[in-house]
Scaffold this motif. Structure first.
Motif, PDB file in Angstrom:
ATOM      1  N   CYS A   1       0.827  -1.207   0.000  1.00 26.73           N
ATOM      2  CA  CYS A   1       0.000   0.000   0.000  1.00 26.73           C
ATOM      3  C   CYS A   1       0.862   1.258   0.000  1.00 26.73           C
ATOM      4  CB  CYS A   1      -0.895   0.021   1.232  1.00 26.73           C
ATOM      5  SG  CYS A   1      -2.190  -1.196   1.139  1.00 26.73           S
ATOM      6  N   ASP A   2       0.399   2.269  -0.713  1.00 30.81           N
ATOM      7  CA  ASP A   2       1.069   3.568  -0.706  1.00 30.81           C
ATOM      8  C   ASP A   2       0.398   4.437   0.358  1.00 30.81           C
ATOM      9  OD1 ASP A   2       1.983   6.109  -1.139  1.00 30.81           O
ATOM     10  OD2 ASP A   2       1.279   6.256  -3.219  1.00 30.81           O
ATOM     11  N   LEU A   3       0.960   4.393   1.553  1.00 31.21           N
ATOM     12  CA  LEU A   3       0.335   5.094   2.676  1.00 31.21           C
ATOM     13  C   LEU A   3       0.461   6.619   2.531  1.00 31.21           C
ATOM     14  CD1 LEU A   3      -1.214   3.956   5.130  1.00 31.21           C
ATOM     15  CD2 LEU A   3       0.800   4.462   6.514  1.00 31.21           C
ATOM     16  N   ASP A   4       1.570   7.063   1.939  1.00 27.47           N
ATOM     17  CA  ASP A   4       1.736   8.509   1.710  1.00 27.47           C
ATOM     18  C   ASP A   4       0.663   9.026   0.756  1.00 27.47           C
ATOM     19  OD1 ASP A   4       4.006   8.592   3.263  1.00 27.47           O
ATOM     20  OD2 ASP A   4       5.347   8.188   1.563  1.00 27.47           O
ATOM     21  N   GLY A   5       0.472   8.288  -0.340  1.00 24.93           N
ATOM     22  CA  GLY A   5      -0.541   8.669  -1.324  1.00 24.93           C
ATOM     23  C   GLY A   5      -1.926   8.661  -0.691  1.00 24.93           C
ATOM     24  N   ALA A   6      -2.201   7.635   0.095  1.00 26.69           N
ATOM     25  CA  ALA A   6      -3.511   7.519   0.746  1.00 26.69           C
ATOM     26  C   ALA A   6      -3.727   8.681   1.708  1.00 26.69           C
ATOM     27  CB  ALA A   6      -3.610   6.192   1.490  1.00 26.69           C
ATOM     28  N   PHE A   7      -2.650   9.056   2.413  1.00 26.55           N
ATOM     29  CA  PHE A   7      -2.757  10.163   3.370  1.00 26.55           C
ATOM     30  C   PHE A   7      -3.109  11.464   2.641  1.00 26.55           C
ATOM     31  CE2 PHE A   7      -0.917  13.704   5.744  1.00 26.55           C
ATOM     32  CZ  PHE A   7      -1.464  13.490   6.996  1.00 26.55           C
TER      33      PHE A   7
ATOM     34  N   GLY B   1     -15.401  17.255   4.561  1.00 25.29           N
ATOM     35  CA  GLY B   1     -16.186  16.577   5.601  1.00 25.29           C
ATOM     36  C   GLY B   1     -15.281  15.944   6.629  1.00 25.29           C
ATOM     37  N   ILE B   2     -13.986  15.887   6.293  1.00 29.64           N
ATOM     38  CA  ILE B   2     -13.011  15.333   7.236  1.00 29.64           C
ATOM     39  C   ILE B   2     -12.075  16.457   7.659  1.00 29.64           C
ATOM     40  CG2 ILE B   2     -11.030  13.777   7.434  1.00 29.64           C
ATOM     41  CD1 ILE B   2     -12.662  11.786   5.828  1.00 29.64           C
ATOM     42  N   SER B   3     -12.040  16.716   8.945  1.00 31.40           N
ATOM     43  CA  SER B   3     -11.305  17.906   9.383  1.00 31.40           C
ATOM     44  C   SER B   3      -9.916  17.578   9.904  1.00 31.40           C
ATOM     45  CB  SER B   3     -12.090  18.621  10.472  1.00 31.40           C
ATOM     46  OG  SER B   3     -12.224  17.756  11.574  1.00 31.40           O
ATOM     47  N   GLY B   4      -9.695  16.328  10.279  1.00 28.96           N
ATOM     48  CA  GLY B   4      -8.382  15.993  10.804  1.00 28.96           C
ATOM     49  C   GLY B   4      -7.918  14.639  10.284  1.00 28.96           C
ATOM     50  N   VAL B   5      -6.723  14.625   9.700  1.00 29.79           N
ATOM     51  CA  VAL B   5      -6.154  13.362   9.210  1.00 29.79           C
ATOM     52  C   VAL B   5      -4.772  13.229   9.829  1.00 29.79           C
ATOM     53  CG1 VAL B   5      -5.555  12.011   7.164  1.00 29.79           C
ATOM     54  CG2 VAL B   5      -7.337  13.752   7.009  1.00 29.79           C
ATOM     55  N   VAL B   6      -4.479  12.065  10.360  1.00 31.76           N
ATOM     56  CA  VAL B   6      -3.172  11.881  10.985  1.00 31.76           C
ATOM     57  C   VAL B   6      -2.736  10.424  10.830  1.00 31.76           C
ATOM     58  CG1 VAL B   6      -3.979  11.286  13.343  1.00 31.76           C
ATOM     59  CG2 VAL B   6      -1.844  12.569  13.051  1.00 31.76           C
TER      60      VAL B   6
END
Ligand code: ATP
Ligand code: MG
Length: 392
Positions: free
Chosen positions: A58-64, A72-77
């Motif tokens: 999986c490309d976690l950087d790309g997904a992030f 609708g999403i205010s915080g991603v970490v």
């Protein structure tokens, strides 16, 4: 150690009864957007979305980055997953957190325990986790009032999560929760930003571009297609409609006083936008106008164009300075494309002295020199529609 992405919902948490519906719609949208980054499990757990890679490819950087473009999403970490016992949590703190402390001197730990059966209280977890940070990075100091970085431990239903990254996120409301708007999209800096701002408030977009070949080029058209694709990375796939104004512009130049030329053209644009909105069930028009930016954006000029609209016209940039607009356009990645130097139809036959305080009756006199409705009918015949598929 396993790393996942945690997403916190934004304003939808205020939505009461509909909240569950919004959350499942966001999970579905996220699954769709993550397809090109590998296999992920996306779940909604206790008002947080978890994005878990299912294998090592999986490309976690790309997904992030993709998750950061979901309204609708205010915080991603990003977070490390620990088992739900203190030993595993502290091990994870020691191995995962130091990378976030580079260049920092002070920190604090905030623990949250939504699983109330977990034997330790939040303050107890914080204290132990704080000690673990200090043992891994002895030069760090605790500062609970004004830390440079906050380390977080969340004990949830299935696992505990440890993170210290900065929360990112697009904010706003999920696209589609606030109707569909028709964005008048030119090749400039402003209109992509205007579309982005309305999409942020939950508006699904369609776009309309007026061209004037051969006065405007194939590259100008490609530039608008590219801009629509860049906005679609946030707003989702959209239709882009293109109408030719060549005939109207050539007739306007011959028949009407030069100083009214831009205003009249903008009234034609409004009428054609009404018709496209009607045909494609859009409920509002969106433009990138900003008060006083150019002659056609004075209060009186806006009034004269606005008169033609049969839909609410949203002008989200109306009170913004160019600098502020440019800042957003850089952030959303449209700036570099917007500044490519291709002619827009508004810059063809620009009057030397445009009317800045037009009087509606005079504008109507000028307009009456040509068969307005007929010319609009003919322009509608040139309508072409493209599907802009979002590449997340
Ligand atoms: P932009 O940076 O978006 O091109 P602008 O500052 O150049 O805006 P104008 O050219 O006066 O301002 O246009 C004002 C608004 O009218 C634009 O933001 C856009 O919404 C709409 N518009 C202008 N030209 C076109 C076009 N060729 N096709 C579609 N919409 C247009
Ligand atoms: Mg423009």
């Amino acid at each position: 150690m396993k790393e996942i992405i945690l997403c916190k919902y934004g304003e939808i948490v205020l939505k009461g009864a509909n909240r569950g519906q919004f959350e499942s719609a966001l999970v579905k949208d996220m699954k769709y957007r993550l397809q090109s980054f590998g296999s992920f499990s996306v779940r909604n757990v206790q008002s947080t979305m978890t994005i878990e890679p299912l294998d090592d490819f999986c490309d976690l950087d790309g997904a992030f980055e993709a998750a950061c473009r979901v309204f609708g999403i205010s915080g991603v970490v990003r977070a490390a997953v620990a088992e739900k016992n203190m030993e595993s949590i502290l091990e994870t703190v020691k191995s995962y957190i130091p990378q976030f402390l580079v260049g920092k001197k002070t920190f604090k730990v905030e623990a949250k325990r939504s699983d109330k059966l977990f034997p330790l209280s939040s303050p107890e977890i914080s204290k132990l986790a704080g000690a673990a940070v200090l043992s891994a990075c002895p030069r760090m100091r605790v500062n609970v009032h004004d830390p440079e970085i906050t380390v977080r431990v969340e004990v949830r239903d299935r696992a505990a999560y440890v993170h210290a990254g900065q929360f990112k996120g697009a904010g706003g409301l999920p696209v589609g929760t606030n109707g569909k708007g028709l964005l008048l999209l030119s090749g400039g800096i402003d209109s992509p930003v205007a579309g982005w701002m309305m999409a942020k408030r939950g508006v699904r977009l369609e776009a309309l571009y007026f061209e004037s070949m051969p006065y405007t080029s194939e590259q100008a058209r490609q530039k608008v297609l590219d801009l629509a694709a860049l906005v679609a990375r946030w707003s989702g796939s959209m239709q882009l409609h293109i109408i030719s104004l060549t005939d109207i512009q050539e007739k306007l130049v011959k028949a009407c006083d030069e100083e009214y030329f831009t205003l009249l053209l903008r009234r034609y644009m409004m009428e054609l936008a009404n018709r496209v909105a009607e045909k494609f069930s859009c409920e509002a028009l969106i433009t990138g106008e900003s008060l006083g930016q150019v002659a056609s954006q004075t209060m009186q000029a806006l009034a004269v164009t606005n008169m033609m609209a049969r839909y609410p016209v949203f002008r989200p940039l109306i009170g913004m300075d160019k600098d502020e607009i440019v800042q957003i356009s850089r952030r959303i990645d449209t700036f570099e494309t917007s500044i490519l130097p291709f002619e827009d139809c508004c810059t063809v036959f620009t009057p030397r002295h445009p009317k800045t305080r037009p009087v509606p009756a005079r504008v109507e006199e000028q307009e009456a020199k040509l068969p307005f409705a007929e010319l609009c009918d003919a322009a509608m015949e040139t309508l072409q529609t493209f599907y802009i598929k979002a590449k997340f």
